[in-house]
Motif scaffolding. Structure first.
Motif, PDB file in Angstrom:
ATOM      1  N   LYS A   8       0.852  -1.182   0.000  1.00 53.03           N
ATOM      2  CA  LYS A   8       0.000   0.000   0.000  1.00 53.03           C
ATOM      3  C   LYS A   8       0.889   1.234   0.000  1.00 53.03           C
ATOM      4  CE  LYS A   8      -3.263  -2.732   2.483  1.00 53.03           C
ATOM      5  NZ  LYS A   8      -2.575  -3.924   2.031  1.00 53.03           N
ATOM      6  N   GLU A  80     -12.226   5.471  -9.965  1.00 55.93           N
ATOM      7  CA  GLU A  80     -11.271   4.632  -9.235  1.00 55.93           C
ATOM      8  C   GLU A  80     -11.447   4.705  -7.718  1.00 55.93           C
ATOM      9  OE1 GLU A  80      -7.443   5.962 -10.525  1.00 55.93           O
ATOM     10  OE2 GLU A  80      -7.551   4.858 -12.411  1.00 55.93           O
ATOM     11  N   LEU A 135      -8.073  -0.944   2.653  1.00 51.68           N
ATOM     12  CA  LEU A 135      -7.366  -1.496   1.495  1.00 51.68           C
ATOM     13  C   LEU A 135      -7.048  -2.982   1.649  1.00 51.68           C
ATOM     14  CD1 LEU A 135      -4.990   1.480   0.665  1.00 51.68           C
ATOM     15  CD2 LEU A 135      -6.915   0.656  -0.716  1.00 51.68           C
ATOM     16  N   ASN A 141      -9.417  -0.637  -3.829  1.00 47.70           N
ATOM     17  CA  ASN A 141      -8.081  -0.384  -4.365  1.00 47.70           C
ATOM     18  C   ASN A 141      -7.588   1.037  -4.120  1.00 47.70           C
ATOM     19  OD1 ASN A 141      -7.589  -2.995  -5.634  1.00 47.70           O
ATOM     20  ND2 ASN A 141      -9.309  -2.424  -6.941  1.00 47.70           N
ATOM     21  N   LYS A 142      -8.535   1.967  -3.940  1.00 43.85           N
ATOM     22  CA  LYS A 142      -8.135   3.369  -3.740  1.00 43.85           C
ATOM     23  C   LYS A 142      -9.072   4.018  -2.738  1.00 43.85           C
ATOM     24  CE  LYS A 142      -6.280   5.556  -7.055  1.00 43.85           C
ATOM     25  NZ  LYS A 142      -5.883   6.323  -8.247  1.00 43.85           N
ATOM     26  N   GLU A 176      -3.574   3.995  -1.798  1.00 43.80           N
ATOM     27  CA  GLU A 176      -3.952   2.936  -2.731  1.00 43.80           C
ATOM     28  C   GLU A 176      -3.071   1.711  -2.611  1.00 43.80           C
ATOM     29  OE1 GLU A 176      -3.609   4.451  -6.727  1.00 43.80           O
ATOM     30  OE2 GLU A 176      -1.699   5.377  -6.284  1.00 43.80           O
ATOM     31  N   LYS A 177      -3.554   0.635  -3.206  1.00 41.08           N
ATOM     32  CA  LYS A 177      -2.771  -0.596  -3.279  1.00 41.08           C
ATOM     33  C   LYS A 177      -1.680  -0.414  -4.316  1.00 41.08           C
ATOM     34  CE  LYS A 177      -6.425  -3.794  -1.959  1.00 41.08           C
ATOM     35  NZ  LYS A 177      -7.416  -4.763  -2.440  1.00 41.08           N
ATOM     36  N   THR A 178      -0.592  -1.144  -4.130  1.00 46.21           N
ATOM     37  CA  THR A 178       0.501  -1.128  -5.087  1.00 46.21           C
ATOM     38  C   THR A 178       1.064  -2.537  -5.211  1.00 46.21           C
ATOM     39  OG1 THR A 178       2.637  -0.145  -5.647  1.00 46.21           O
ATOM     40  CG2 THR A 178       2.173  -0.441  -3.308  1.00 46.21           C
TER      41      THR A 178
END
Length: 187
Positions: A8, A80, A135, A141-142, A176-178
């Protein structure tokens, strides 16, 4: 308590401040102190001015302004956003939640999570931890974290303990996720 969040990131932070700047000297006549004592107070506080909302401005106004800027400059895509968190001591109303007002203003998707968190000093950290925990869900995701307060109108102009410390404004944080192997520690 320690928290560990993996994969994240904070991908952006925007601050929004009112146009109105008020100097300490403009207000020190309200504090029933001699000028010398007032200047000592100014020195102890460590600043010379603060930003204050105009009459009628509320917390959501700053958030809406900032989000509009992000949308207009293609820095954030409405579709998003999976969750909207609003942290404040001064919500627009108690009902409906300010996060829902902002969601409706921008006609954001209807299946997103909207949550208001009533917090002061530790509000940003609590909101950030909540965003990271959301998350953890596969469908999120965001998250947009909105921290905003308009407290200047709620504090007496003669309160020398609180009024000089009060400033209005907002911060918008995108979390957000990464896919990167990043780890965030929060304690």
């Amino acid at each position: 308590m320690d928290f560990i969040f993996k994969n994240k990131r904070i991908s952006g932070i925007l601050t929004i401040l009112p146009k109105r700047v008020v100097t300490f000297e403009e207000e020190m006549g309200n504090y029933n102190f001699s000028p010398a004592k007032s200047m000592k107070l100014k020195l102890a506080m460590g600043y010379k001015e603060h930003r204050l909302a105009e009459d009628g401005q509320c917390s959501s106004d700053f958030c809406i302004y900032g989000l509009q800027y992000l949308f207009d400059n293609n820095l954030l895509n409405k579709e998003e956003i999976d969750a909207l968190l609003f942290v404040s001591q001064s919500p627009d109303y108690y009902m409906p939640p300010t996060s829902n007002i902002i969601q409706g203003h921008f006609e954001l998707k209807t299946d997103m999570i909207c949550m208001d968190i009533n917090q002061g000093c530790a509000g940003y950290e609590i909101g950030l931890i909540q965003a990271f925990m959301l998350l953890e869900q596969p469908c999120i995701n965001k998250v947009v974290l909105l921290n905003a307060d308009v407290l200047s109108s709620k504090v007496s102009p003669y309160d020398r303990n609180s009024k000089p410390l009060i400033g209005d404004g907002a911060a918008i944080t995108i979390v957000e996720k990464t896919n990167n192997e990043s780890t965030i520690y929060a304690n």
